[in-house]
Design a protein around this motif. Structure first.
Motif, PDB file in Angstrom:
ATOM      1  N   GLU A  54       0.701  -0.959   0.048  1.00 24.94           N
ATOM      2  CA  GLU A  54       0.074   0.083  -0.007  1.00 24.94           C
ATOM      3  C   GLU A  54       0.836   1.191   0.024  1.00 24.94           C
ATOM      4  O   GLU A  54       0.705   2.225  -0.598  1.00 24.94           O
ATOM      5  CB  GLU A  54      -0.997   0.046   1.247  1.00 24.94           C
ATOM      6  CG  GLU A  54      -1.776   1.276   1.214  1.00 24.94           C
ATOM      7  CD  GLU A  54      -2.694   1.016   2.742  1.00 24.94           C
ATOM      8  OE1 GLU A  54      -3.417   2.055   2.889  1.00 24.94           O
ATOM      9  OE2 GLU A  54      -2.785   0.054   3.290  1.00 24.94           O
ATOM     10  N   GLN A  55       2.078   1.305   0.780  1.00 24.86           N
ATOM     11  CA  GLN A  55       2.954   2.484   0.836  1.00 24.86           C
ATOM     12  C   GLN A  55       3.258   2.875  -0.571  1.00 24.86           C
ATOM     13  O   GLN A  55       3.614   3.782  -0.951  1.00 24.86           O
ATOM     14  CB  GLN A  55       3.935   2.247   2.015  1.00 24.86           C
ATOM     15  CG  GLN A  55       4.918   3.417   1.881  1.00 24.86           C
ATOM     16  CD  GLN A  55       4.182   4.570   2.509  1.00 24.86           C
ATOM     17  OE1 GLN A  55       3.108   4.573   3.060  1.00 24.86           O
ATOM     18  NE2 GLN A  55       4.552   5.948   2.085  1.00 24.86           N
ATOM     19  N   ILE A  56       3.732   2.041  -1.227  1.00 28.93           N
ATOM     20  CA  ILE A  56       4.446   2.094  -2.577  1.00 28.93           C
ATOM     21  C   ILE A  56       3.272   2.357  -3.554  1.00 28.93           C
ATOM     22  O   ILE A  56       3.610   3.464  -4.292  1.00 28.93           O
ATOM     23  CB  ILE A  56       4.954   0.633  -3.123  1.00 28.93           C
ATOM     24  CG1 ILE A  56       6.257   0.000  -2.260  1.00 28.93           C
ATOM     25  CG2 ILE A  56       5.249   0.313  -4.535  1.00 28.93           C
ATOM     26  CD1 ILE A  56       6.718  -1.053  -2.937  1.00 28.93           C
ATOM     27  N   VAL A  57       2.165   2.124  -3.345  1.00 23.01           N
ATOM     28  CA  VAL A  57       0.961   2.373  -4.240  1.00 23.01           C
ATOM     29  C   VAL A  57       0.855   3.976  -4.067  1.00 23.01           C
ATOM     30  O   VAL A  57       0.866   4.761  -5.066  1.00 23.01           O
ATOM     31  CB  VAL A  57      -0.232   1.735  -4.026  1.00 23.01           C
ATOM     32  CG1 VAL A  57      -1.489   2.339  -4.557  1.00 23.01           C
ATOM     33  CG2 VAL A  57      -0.169   0.292  -4.501  1.00 23.01           C
ATOM     34  N   HIS A  58       0.819   4.222  -2.805  1.00 24.72           N
ATOM     35  CA  HIS A  58       0.606   5.843  -2.352  1.00 24.72           C
ATOM     36  C   HIS A  58       1.769   6.831  -2.759  1.00 24.72           C
ATOM     37  O   HIS A  58       1.613   7.688  -3.455  1.00 24.72           O
ATOM     38  CB  HIS A  58       0.407   5.748  -0.705  1.00 24.72           C
ATOM     39  CG  HIS A  58      -0.848   5.663  -0.159  1.00 24.72           C
ATOM     40  ND1 HIS A  58      -1.879   6.205  -0.469  1.00 24.72           N
ATOM     41  CD2 HIS A  58      -1.197   4.768   0.679  1.00 24.72           C
ATOM     42  CE1 HIS A  58      -2.980   5.826   0.222  1.00 24.72           C
ATOM     43  NE2 HIS A  58      -2.321   4.978   1.092  1.00 24.72           N
ATOM     44  N   GLU A  59       2.944   5.992  -2.747  1.00 24.29           N
ATOM     45  CA  GLU A  59       4.298   6.771  -3.211  1.00 24.29           C
ATOM     46  C   GLU A  59       4.333   7.192  -4.479  1.00 24.29           C
ATOM     47  O   GLU A  59       4.310   8.449  -5.078  1.00 24.29           O
ATOM     48  CB  GLU A  59       5.706   6.163  -2.946  1.00 24.29           C
ATOM     49  CG  GLU A  59       5.841   6.161  -1.244  1.00 24.29           C
ATOM     50  CD  GLU A  59       6.913   5.368  -0.892  1.00 24.29           C
ATOM     51  OE1 GLU A  59       7.319   5.416   0.248  1.00 24.29           O
ATOM     52  OE2 GLU A  59       7.506   4.938  -1.777  1.00 24.29           O
TER      53      GLU A  59
END
Length: 453
Positions: A54-59
């Motif tokens: 999820e963090q990679i998607v947000h970034e």
């Protein structure tokens, strides 16, 4: 984290209900527990990987200029009646009545709700372009949920929605999403091929699915093998540059690549025979442009430069966050367990103490743990009083990409062993050198990170 204090309920035997590798390994590695058909609790290690993804998607969404928000899981049926989809969507939609007998639904997607938000607050073309997105749980009542998180009923999804004044601007948003998705998947260690797809119940004149090749994929795919040689890499893209984003789209979609729903045998026959491939694929994302399909019936309009009110052009763009976890395992495993890519691993490195209770090994492991933590890494320290073979088997099963093994014999010469889970190769070095090597290994991962929330 010390393994003696962590909740990691690993299984020694293969679960009978698991039909594919990712489902079997996620259950065995203590990542999930089924609560009902197609519905899972995410246990600590599974939840940790889910948050990494999820963090990679947000970034990557924020890097592309998209704005994060959060919408509720329950939606009013009235919005869906406005768009005409409430009765058309089918039995996959979970319909609910509250105590006032109002019709609600557990959202399978959010086109109607985001359109309502837009029309309530945006009035002028000067506020465009605009792309809003969120990462939220969805529910689709699959008639036959199977394959664990790959085809569950409840799933975590990133869905984003662009609003633009013209079709040209909206197609640039489409291209911008394609670029950001390529970056997203590569950071997770995946090659996800954009393939021409069918719009389905969401609709759309332009749509591509992103598929990861795997034997367990639910879709049959047909493609030119040249496309598997393409990588996005670390190239820098100006997301506001129409020509630059269009060039990336053409690079990654000019070769034949289609799902069985849109396959054209005549066009496929034009691909040189030695490059024609047929395989199975796992869908991990999809992008759509659907013009004014929702804005017209729902009155999402803006005042244009000439003073006239016009409906905005829209598109939607989804990434299956929870499904990605299964796809990553399908693409990265062996007969001993999972092999996490560095970008999504739950812990950066495992520390194995070969002689728990020995003062020198305990002290060395504590020092390694403290130094790695101080440098911003998350190690998993196996401090259990167990035999070495059991510790190695656990580390192989849960798939941490790197392992530091500490034992009295090596420490006598100031040596520990650094082992790659992917290759199985080991190298002896000092504890300080092992920490430096972990820093070196993960530097590219850190360099690719974007702005967080």
């Amino acid at each position: 984290m010390r393994l003696s204090r962590y909740f990691l309920p690993v299984l020694k035997e293969d679960p009978k209900e698991a039909q594919i590798v990712s489902h079997r390994l996620m259950l065995r590695a203590g990542m999930i527990k089924q609560q009902a058909a197609g519905i899972y609790s995410w246990l600590p290690m599974g939840f940790k990987v889910l948050r990494r993804i999820e963090q990679i998607v947000h970034e990557e969404q924020i890097r592309a200029g998209h704005v994060p928000m959060l919408m509720p899981t329950l939606q009013s049926a009235d919005l869906w009646r406005e768009s005409g989809r409430y009765d058309d969507y089918g039995e996959e939609m979970l319909r609910i009545k509250d105590r006032q007998k109002r019709d609600l639904l557990y959202g399978p997607t959010n086109e109607e709700m985001i359109t309502d938000i837009f029309r309530s607050h945006v009035n002028s073309y000067k506020d465009l372009p605009l792309t809003l997105y969120h990462v939220q749980w969805k529910f689709r009542d699959e008639i036959r949920p199977r394959f664990g998180v790959m085809r569950g009923r409840e799933f975590l999804m990133k869905d984003g929605y662009n609003f633009d004044l013209t079709k040209e601007d909206a197609l640039h948003a489409y291209n911008r999403h394609l670029v950001s998705y390529l970056r997203t998947y590569e950071r997770m260690g995946l090659q996800a091929i954009p393939m021409r797809a069918d719009g389905g119940p969401i609709g759309g004149d332009y749509t591509h699915e992103f598929l990861v090749l795997a034997e367990t994929g639910e879709s049959e795919v047909f493609y030119d093998s040249e496309i598997t040689e393409l990588t996005f890499g670390d190239r820098q893209i100006d997301y506001d540059d129409h020509a630059e984003c269009q060039a990336v789209l053409e690079e990654f979609t000019s070769r034949y690549a289609r799902t069985d729903e849109t396959h054209d045998e005549a066009i496929f026959a034009e691909v040189p025979e030695n490059r024609r491939r047929t395989a199975r694929g796992i869908e991990v994302g999809q992008i759509f442009y659907f013009g004014t399909k929702y804005s017209e019936p729902m009155g999402a309009t803006v005042v244009g430069p000439d003073g006239a009110r016009v409906p905005v052009h829209m598109g939607s763009h989804g990434i299956g966050v929870s499904r990605l976890l299964g796809a990553i395992i399908e693409a990265n495993h062996d007969d001993r367990g999972i092999i996490w890519p560095e970008g999504v691993t739950p812990f950066h490195v495992g520390i194995v103490n070969l002689k728990q209770g020995d003062a020198s090994t305990d002290s060395a492991c504590d020092a390694l743990y403290a130094e790695l933590t101080a440098k911003g890494f998350e190690p998993l320290y196996d401090d259990r009083n167990d035999r070495a073979g059991a510790k190695f088997a656990s580390m192989d099963l849960i798939g941490l990409p790197w392992r530091i093994t500490v034992g009295p014999r090596g420490l006598a010469n100031n040596k520990v062993e650094l082992t790659s889970r992917r290759t199985g190769e080991s190298e002896e070095m000092s504890p300080q050198e092992a920490v430096a090597r972990i820093e070196q290994i993960y530097q590219p991962v850190r360099d690719r990170a974007g702005p967080g929330l």
